[in-house]
Design a protein around this motif. Sequence first.
Motif, PDB file in Angstrom:
ATOM      1  N   PRO A 197       4.150   3.837   6.372  1.00 36.23           N
ATOM      2  CA  PRO A 197       4.190   2.793   5.335  1.00 36.23           C
ATOM      3  C   PRO A 197       4.034   3.379   3.937  1.00 36.23           C
ATOM      4  O   PRO A 197       3.134   4.173   3.680  1.00 36.23           O
ATOM      5  CB  PRO A 197       2.994   1.895   5.690  1.00 36.23           C
ATOM      6  CG  PRO A 197       2.744   2.152   7.148  1.00 36.23           C
ATOM      7  CD  PRO A 197       3.092   3.593   7.362  1.00 36.23           C
ATOM      8  N   SER A 199       4.700   1.010   1.244  1.00 35.93           N
ATOM      9  CA  SER A 199       4.494  -0.193   0.447  1.00 35.93           C
ATOM     10  C   SER A 199       4.011  -1.278   1.392  1.00 35.93           C
ATOM     11  O   SER A 199       3.893  -1.057   2.605  1.00 35.93           O
ATOM     12  CB  SER A 199       5.802  -0.628  -0.245  1.00 35.93           C
ATOM     13  OG  SER A 199       6.720  -1.138   0.703  1.00 35.93           O
ATOM     14  N   ASP A 200       3.758  -2.473   0.870  1.00 36.06           N
ATOM     15  CA  ASP A 200       3.284  -3.557   1.720  1.00 36.06           C
ATOM     16  C   ASP A 200       4.367  -4.056   2.658  1.00 36.06           C
ATOM     17  O   ASP A 200       4.073  -4.703   3.674  1.00 36.06           O
ATOM     18  CB  ASP A 200       2.781  -4.724   0.861  1.00 36.06           C
ATOM     19  CG  ASP A 200       1.500  -4.378   0.121  1.00 36.06           C
ATOM     20  OD1 ASP A 200       0.802  -3.434   0.558  1.00 36.06           O
ATOM     21  OD2 ASP A 200       1.205  -5.045  -0.889  1.00 36.06           O
ATOM     22  N   THR A 201       5.633  -3.802   2.367  1.00 38.81           N
ATOM     23  CA  THR A 201       6.731  -4.353   3.171  1.00 38.81           C
ATOM     24  C   THR A 201       7.711  -3.308   3.689  1.00 38.81           C
ATOM     25  O   THR A 201       8.694  -3.664   4.332  1.00 38.81           O
ATOM     26  CB  THR A 201       7.527  -5.391   2.349  1.00 38.81           C
ATOM     27  OG1 THR A 201       8.040  -4.758   1.166  1.00 38.81           O
ATOM     28  CG2 THR A 201       6.641  -6.564   1.969  1.00 38.81           C
ATOM     29  N   SER A 203       8.580   1.100   4.946  1.00 42.27           N
ATOM     30  CA  SER A 203       8.085   2.368   5.482  1.00 42.27           C
ATOM     31  C   SER A 203       9.171   3.427   5.397  1.00 42.27           C
ATOM     32  O   SER A 203      10.370   3.116   5.377  1.00 42.27           O
ATOM     33  CB  SER A 203       7.681   2.216   6.958  1.00 42.27           C
ATOM     34  OG  SER A 203       6.621   1.312   7.114  1.00 42.27           O
ATOM     35  N   SER A 216      12.913  -1.646   4.701  1.00 46.12           N
ATOM     36  CA  SER A 216      12.077  -2.828   4.834  1.00 46.12           C
ATOM     37  C   SER A 216      12.005  -3.205   6.306  1.00 46.12           C
ATOM     38  O   SER A 216      12.724  -2.642   7.151  1.00 46.12           O
ATOM     39  CB  SER A 216      12.669  -3.988   4.033  1.00 46.12           C
ATOM     40  OG  SER A 216      13.901  -4.408   4.621  1.00 46.12           O
ATOM     41  N   PRO A 378      -5.408   3.847  -1.728  1.00 50.26           N
ATOM     42  CA  PRO A 378      -4.712   2.753  -1.039  1.00 50.26           C
ATOM     43  C   PRO A 378      -3.671   3.225  -0.030  1.00 50.26           C
ATOM     44  O   PRO A 378      -3.476   2.598   1.008  1.00 50.26           O
ATOM     45  CB  PRO A 378      -4.044   1.981  -2.193  1.00 50.26           C
ATOM     46  CG  PRO A 378      -4.902   2.268  -3.379  1.00 50.26           C
ATOM     47  CD  PRO A 378      -5.379   3.679  -3.194  1.00 50.26           C
ATOM     48  N   HIS A 379      -2.976   4.330  -0.328  1.00 52.21           N
ATOM     49  CA  HIS A 379      -1.953   4.850   0.578  1.00 52.21           C
ATOM     50  C   HIS A 379      -2.370   6.223   1.145  1.00 52.21           C
ATOM     51  O   HIS A 379      -1.546   7.124   1.279  1.00 52.21           O
ATOM     52  CB  HIS A 379      -0.608   4.967  -0.142  1.00 52.21           C
ATOM     53  CG  HIS A 379      -0.071   3.655  -0.629  1.00 52.21           C
ATOM     54  ND1 HIS A 379      -0.353   3.146  -1.873  1.00 52.21           N
ATOM     55  CD2 HIS A 379       0.720   2.726  -0.023  1.00 52.21           C
ATOM     56  CE1 HIS A 379       0.245   1.977  -2.024  1.00 52.21           C
ATOM     57  NE2 HIS A 379       0.902   1.696  -0.916  1.00 52.21           N
ATOM     58  N   HIS A 422       1.795   5.332  -7.124  1.00 52.28           N
ATOM     59  CA  HIS A 422       0.985   4.115  -7.034  1.00 52.28           C
ATOM     60  C   HIS A 422      -0.504   4.453  -7.014  1.00 52.28           C
ATOM     61  O   HIS A 422      -1.317   3.815  -7.699  1.00 52.28           O
ATOM     62  CB  HIS A 422       1.367   3.340  -5.774  1.00 52.28           C
ATOM     63  CG  HIS A 422       0.585   2.070  -5.584  1.00 52.28           C
ATOM     64  ND1 HIS A 422      -0.697   2.049  -5.052  1.00 52.28           N
ATOM     65  CD2 HIS A 422       0.900   0.783  -5.849  1.00 52.28           C
ATOM     66  CE1 HIS A 422      -1.135   0.804  -5.008  1.00 52.28           C
ATOM     67  NE2 HIS A 422      -0.181   0.015  -5.485  1.00 52.28           N
TER      68      HIS A 422
END
Length: 606
Positions: A197, A199-201, A203, A216, A378-379, A422
């Motif tokens: 992943p 991002s939130d949506t 990978s 996505s 976060p990531h 990010h």
Amino acid sequence: MGGRALKDRGYQAETRKICKELRTELVKELDAFPQLKVYPSAANYLFIKIKSGGDATDLARFCLGRSIMIRNCSNYDGLDSSFFRIAVRTRKENRQLVAVLRDYFPTSAGKKTVRRRAKSIMFQGTCSDAGKSIITAALCRILWQDGVRVAPFKAQNMSLNSFVTRQGDEMGRAQVVQAQAARLAPDCRMNPVLLKPNSDTGSQIIVCGKPVGNMSVLEYNAYKPKVWDSVCKSYDSLAAEFDVVVLEGAGSPGEVNLKADDIVNMKMAGYAEAPVILVGDIDRGGVYSSFVGIMEVLAEWERKMVAGFLVNKFRGQASLLTSAHEYVKLHSGRDVIGVVPYLANLGLPEEDSVSFKKGSFNRQHQGEGVEIVVVNLPHISNFTDIEPFLDEPDVTIRIVDKPEEIGHPQAIILPGSKNVIHDLHFLKSAGFAEKIGQCRDHGCEIVGICGGYQMLGRVIRDPHGIESADDQLSGLGYIDMETVIEREKMLTRKSGIHQISGTKVFGYEIHHGISSVSPTPLLRFDDGSTCGVASGTGKIWGCYLHGIFDGDEFRRWFIDRLRNGAGFQPVGRILAPYDLEAAFERLADTVRKNVDMNVLYRLLKI
């Protein structure tokens, strides 16, 4: 109910899709027989002519003697005894038919191309972090101890914790640990699909060890037919080389919102013909309701795959669970085959950041020692870089989520990141950059690994928009280095010498960024390449080498330097060798004692 079933268009479409897949597989197997001609079909049966080597009447009699019925078409108008018809059934039943045909046509090409197929078993879970990975590793070690040639397999893993094999392929760290338990070199066939992943949506999609792009969820679902082909080929290749393949599922097979696109749980179990053991985490509660509830939402064919349950992470006396096990047996018809106790400080690398973010990596030393803080990005990725510190008796490890939690440590580690741009924004906006700068000014050592290393430099450029729409972002500016994020990913194993300490280091690199080369590099590798930069004082440094702290001598040198800076006497010797073998042996011994191994061996048919 009948009317509702007729209106279920989705189920009808899925049924046609599955029938087509099974028919295509069966036709491919039958086309290998030169004695047979298979006619095109769009239904769930095939019409076949025997060109040589027998007739349908004799073949039907031969199959019936092996509990298989085929339709002899010799009484059809215009046909003779060379024609017969078969149904397209389940994958397992189709393979049984093909095996019987090979016996009937012993000189066929089909006979020559048949490959030995490993026995298999699969561990699925009631949820993520139920312990599937650890139980899979345990069985791999137990079977290896018992002289069985065994390999692990997970069709698809979602993790930011990856590893690079000797062949330069990227795969999930959990399957690397399982391979080590089986005393095997990690092989990307053991984890053909890795989702990282970013991002939130979306990978990054890794297939057979190589990145194929960022997608996505919807894009990946459309791409899955190609992925499934790679999964099947990888599994078949492993199954032809080993006696047993131990498979691991993902999440839970009861997640009804994901079942339609599943390639890692029941669909994979069906392909491998693997009986399924459902693993539940009793420590988080609700394990028995999860067992019963999951059985309720499974389709009938999926329920047939489930051979039993295993309770994991239990603290207490197992005999107190007897009534619960009887209840589960009454409602599901399956036994609980074991209760594995909670294993504190097992010492094996974690599968993903679930346990990391729950605080399981926090360790407090006793007596005099040093403190190392790790920023929870976060990531965050490859957080297992810090695991070798966990058993060091003079090291406190703290994972921090807020700047005010940093305190006054001897070292701060910025770990790897799947989205460096990010996470660099996060460090600045959340106040971490300011706090880290204050610690630096007071003599704290600042270390960056991979993404964290890039953050320490002057600037990060992303001209291709790999991680962000930002063309560039200023780094923390602690070391004289710039990074450009390129399209191609670097995947390589490395070993060499840490130039300041003279100790040996080893590990692997996984990164898109290319950083400027220092005239005085921190690491010099055996192949002549270099990596890493340190500040003039040597107290701010970074590199791309994941696993740099795995080396006992370098890790002790690093800790002793922190001790010296804190006013403590350096130890000068290795206190906690980073060796997984003791953990594997402890795990295998515990599982042997608490799981009915006779049941597992019966399921494996070995």
